[in-house]
Design an enzyme around this catalytic site. Structure first.
Site, PDB file in Angstrom:
ATOM      1  N   ASP A 288       0.954  -1.081   0.101  1.00  0.00           N
ATOM      2  CA  ASP A 288       0.125  -0.010  -0.015  1.00  0.00           C
ATOM      3  C   ASP A 288       0.827   1.321   0.004  1.00  0.00           C
ATOM      4  O   ASP A 288       2.064   1.334   0.394  1.00  0.00           O
ATOM      5  CB  ASP A 288      -0.871  -0.048   1.475  1.00  0.00           C
ATOM      6  CG  ASP A 288      -0.116  -0.005   2.676  1.00  0.00           C
ATOM      7  OD1 ASP A 288       1.052  -0.686   2.651  1.00  0.00           O
ATOM      8  OD2 ASP A 288      -0.387   0.559   3.497  1.00  0.00           O
ATOM      9  N   GLU A 289       0.254   2.430  -0.476  1.00  0.00           N
ATOM     10  CA  GLU A 289       0.626   3.640  -0.169  1.00  0.00           C
ATOM     11  C   GLU A 289       2.250   3.752  -0.561  1.00  0.00           C
ATOM     12  O   GLU A 289       3.167   3.985   0.242  1.00  0.00           O
ATOM     13  CB  GLU A 289       0.674   4.205   1.077  1.00  0.00           C
ATOM     14  CG  GLU A 289      -0.919   4.087   1.751  1.00  0.00           C
ATOM     15  CD  GLU A 289      -0.946   4.512   3.274  1.00  0.00           C
ATOM     16  OE1 GLU A 289      -2.061   5.372   3.472  1.00  0.00           O
ATOM     17  OE2 GLU A 289      -0.234   4.083   4.134  1.00  0.00           O
ATOM     18  N   ALA A 290       2.488   3.827  -1.906  1.00  0.00           N
ATOM     19  CA  ALA A 290       3.841   3.877  -2.391  1.00  0.00           C
ATOM     20  C   ALA A 290       3.839   4.847  -3.614  1.00  0.00           C
ATOM     21  O   ALA A 290       3.970   4.325  -4.829  1.00  0.00           O
ATOM     22  CB  ALA A 290       4.227   2.444  -3.068  1.00  0.00           C
TER      23      ALA A 290
END
Ligand code: ACM
Length: 651
Positions: A288-290
């Site tokens: 997630d969230e990259a």
């Protein structure tokens, strides 16, 4: 709790005496014998009886636990967890296909123990039970704050008590790398502040969980949330090197470099080592969230994307995931990741854990991907248990076909670690997670909220006897704040509050890993029992006429007592706030509380005497309530909804 699929009560009851014995006649499973032994210890605690602690084959035993299948070495997703529990006035029989099923039956049996005059008993009953979902998880983030191994063990005990069966161990974060690697020792030497689990501890925890019918799915975040990897091994970075372990929270720009072969060599060696510790078939790679700005600017990475026909960051991350998937497949493991790994380039045997919501989960399922729902089960929002309790992994009006519904494996509770440590974690997880466990286990139509809350109160106390600290921690923290053992007034005052959620606390306090977690907000519990009790009391009180006279008067008494007792606590609490710097942010709340409890008492007075409130009283009261809804002191009042109902009911 969780409520069984089918339960019929019979005639009579089995009275517990010190002659109570247990037998496992087939004698095939040391794991089952350990479970029976633990049950005997707990039964001793519950009844005060000194029991015969014999396990194994015991002739003429009171309780017989019969397990059909030989024990497996690794618990699978498809484990048969069903059980049959038959209690008569002189014997208890458990039948289950697997040891896991039998352990669930033992937990159910312990929940049925109750006082009866001078002894304890279990009522005669026949229970047939099995879970609605195979995947009933709890994730604990040990990256942002380290949680000591004993904290995890007691949380595993609580999970087993409510039949949760997957512990998702979030082991790596920007803020800390928590698992020892012998192949890459700098990961913890540079990336953990010395706070990490040794391999021996991790193996022991896997065993501890397995003994309780719980799988451990480890999570190693990649390519984002990876500052701690990069601090230790700069050669993994995508161009920009972090200067140290990240202390602030939120999404970061640092990511692993998916374009270098050395990255995959590293991941291969690391995951191979981890596979020797974690036997579960599933491994979570985060994902997630990259946002990865380096992937758009680093000329080497840009050139790689061009030559591999990868049009954007999503495509590059999908390439990365495919490479990691190949490594996991060789290790005979399956991949789990957050929503962001969802990409048609990935084969259908990955599992998507949805933190973005039911819609995102359904989208995966319509395209053939298995999924686990987490979005409604985030505990850090500090919402009352009723919210996640009523959120279903497959809602009643789902548009998924029966085949697609089978792809929804279940749900997972998420306990993110920004604002908790070993002292406060239990009260953030329990007892709310017991209600969510019921959502994952029990039939879909088990949705009576008042019933849930009344059973939750009982389970909460049972969990404390298991060693959980969710109730004691509030008093301990209040003693710390008061600097005194005499906290009766502060305790009464505290009963009017619950913590604000993650978002409000982050924006008010600008928290980081270094923020002290010893404020008033850390003491008070989300969804304290009084919240629902007051709500229910107001509902009953205002429904007079349809309720019995005694129910009406009991409800009125509860409300009156709450307002008057909280009000009476104010003088001492105001003194304390003046003396204790850590309590000073509570001054505004204290001032508001004095007014609000006055409004509550006045409203009841008007309703009881049938007199009209003075002109403007109602508008003023409602305006005060509205003003009190804003966060202050990092807490919310827990009684504004019933107070509003009372005020609105006045003439
Ligand atoms: C997540 O909350 N970013 C999984």
């Amino acid at each position: 709790m969780p409520q069984p699929v089918s339960m019929s009560t019979g005639q009579g009851r089995l009275v517990l005496t010190k002659g109570f014995t247990a037998s496992t006649p087939r004698g095939s499973s040391p794991r089952l014998d350990r479970a029976v032994e633990r049950m005997l210890y707990r039964l001793e605690d519950q009844t005060g009886l000194e029991l015969v602690r014999q396990v194994g084959h015991v002739t003429g035993a009171t309780l017989t636990v019969d397990v059909l299948q030989p024990d497996t070495t690794v618990q699978g997703l498809d484990e048969d967890e069903s059980y049959h529990l038959d209690i008569t006035s002189n014997a208890i029989q458990i039948h289950a296909a697997t040891t896991t099923g039998a352990m669930h039956a033992l937990e159910t049996m312990l929940q049925l123990v109750q006082p009866a005059g001078s002894a304890y008993m279990v009522p005669a009953a026949v229970i047939d039970d099995s879970p609605r979902f195979h995947w009933r998880g709890l994730m604990i983030d040990c990256g942002r704050h380290f949680e000591p191994i004993d904290v995890l063990k007691r949380n595993l005990d609580a999970m087993a008590a409510v039949k949760l069966n997957v512990f998702h161990w979030h082991l790596t974060e920007d803020q800390g790398f928590r698992i020892e690697s012998k192949r890459f020792p700098r990961l913890t030497a540079e990336g953990s502040d010395g706070l990490f689990y040794t391999q021996e501890q991790a193996r022991e925890l896997v065993q501890y969980a397995r003994d309780r019918g719980i799988r451990i799915v480890p999570e190693f975040e990649m390519p984002g949330h990876s500052v701690a990897w990069l601090v230790a091994y700069p050669e993994l970075n995508s161009g920009t090197q972090p200067t140290g372990i990240r202390r602030e929270f939120g999404v970061s720009d640092y990511v692993l470099d998916p374009t270098r072969e050395a990255t995959y060599k590293f991941i291969n060696l690391f995951l191979t080592e981890m596979a020797s510790i974690f036997p579960d078939q599933y491994v979570h790679i985060g994902g997630d969230e990259a946002p990865a700005p380096d992937w758009k600017t680093n000329p080497r990475i840009v050139a790689f994307m061009k030559s591999h026909d990868l049009k954007d960051n999503d495509a590059l991350q999908a390439y990365f995931n495919k490479r990691v998937l190949a490594i996991l497949t060789k290790l005979n493991r399956r991949m789990v990741g957050w929503d962001e790994i969802f990409n048609p380039a990935l084969p259908k045997d990955v599992v998507i854990q949805s933190w973005r919501g039911e819609q995102s989960l359904s989208k995966g399922a319509t395209q053939g991907y298995q999924g686990v729902l987490s979005a409604p089960y985030y505990l850090d929002g500090m919402q009352p248990a009723v919210k996640p309790y009523l959120a279903d992994p497959i809602s009643a009006n789902t548009t998924l076909t029966p085949e697609q519904q089978k792809l929804i494996l279940g749900g997972e509770i998420c306990m993110w670690g920004e604002h908790l440590d070993g002292r406060t974690i239990d009260s953030r997880i329990w007892p709310r997670s017991a209600a969510i466990a019921e959502r994952f286990w029990s039939p879909q139509n088990v949705r009576d909220v008042d019933s849930m809350y009344s059973r939750l109160d009982a389970v909460s106390v049972e969990l404390e006897t298991l060693g959980l600290r969710h109730l004691t921690s509030e008093d301990a923290e209040l003693r710390g704040l008061a600097g005194s053992e005499h906290i009766a007034a502060l305790r009464t005052f505290a009963s009017a509050f619950e913590p604000v959620g993650f978002g409000d606390r982050s924006s008010e306090q600008h928290t980081s890993q270094r923020t002290a977690l010893t404020s008033f907000v850390d003491a008070v519990r989300p969804d304290p029992p009084i919240r629902h009790q007051l709500e229910l009391a107001a509902k009953r009180y205002l429904a007079k006429g349809t309720e019995t006279t005694s129910a009406t008067s009991q409800s009125k008494d509860l409300l009156e007592r709450f307002f008057s007792e909280v009000n009476a606590s104010m003088p001492s609490v105001n003194e304390l706030i003046k003396q204790q710097p850590r309590l000073q942010p509570m001054q505004e709340r204290a001032d508001q509380l004095a007014v609000l409890t006055g409004i509550g008492s006045q409203a009841i007075h008007f309703l009881e005497t049938g007199t009209s409130a003075p002109a403007q009283w109602k508008q003023d009261a409602l305006a005060r309530i509205e003003g009190a809804k804003k966060p202050s002191g990092l807490v919310f009042f827990d009684f504004l909804s019933p107070l509003t109902d009372l005020v609105n009911a006045t003439r």
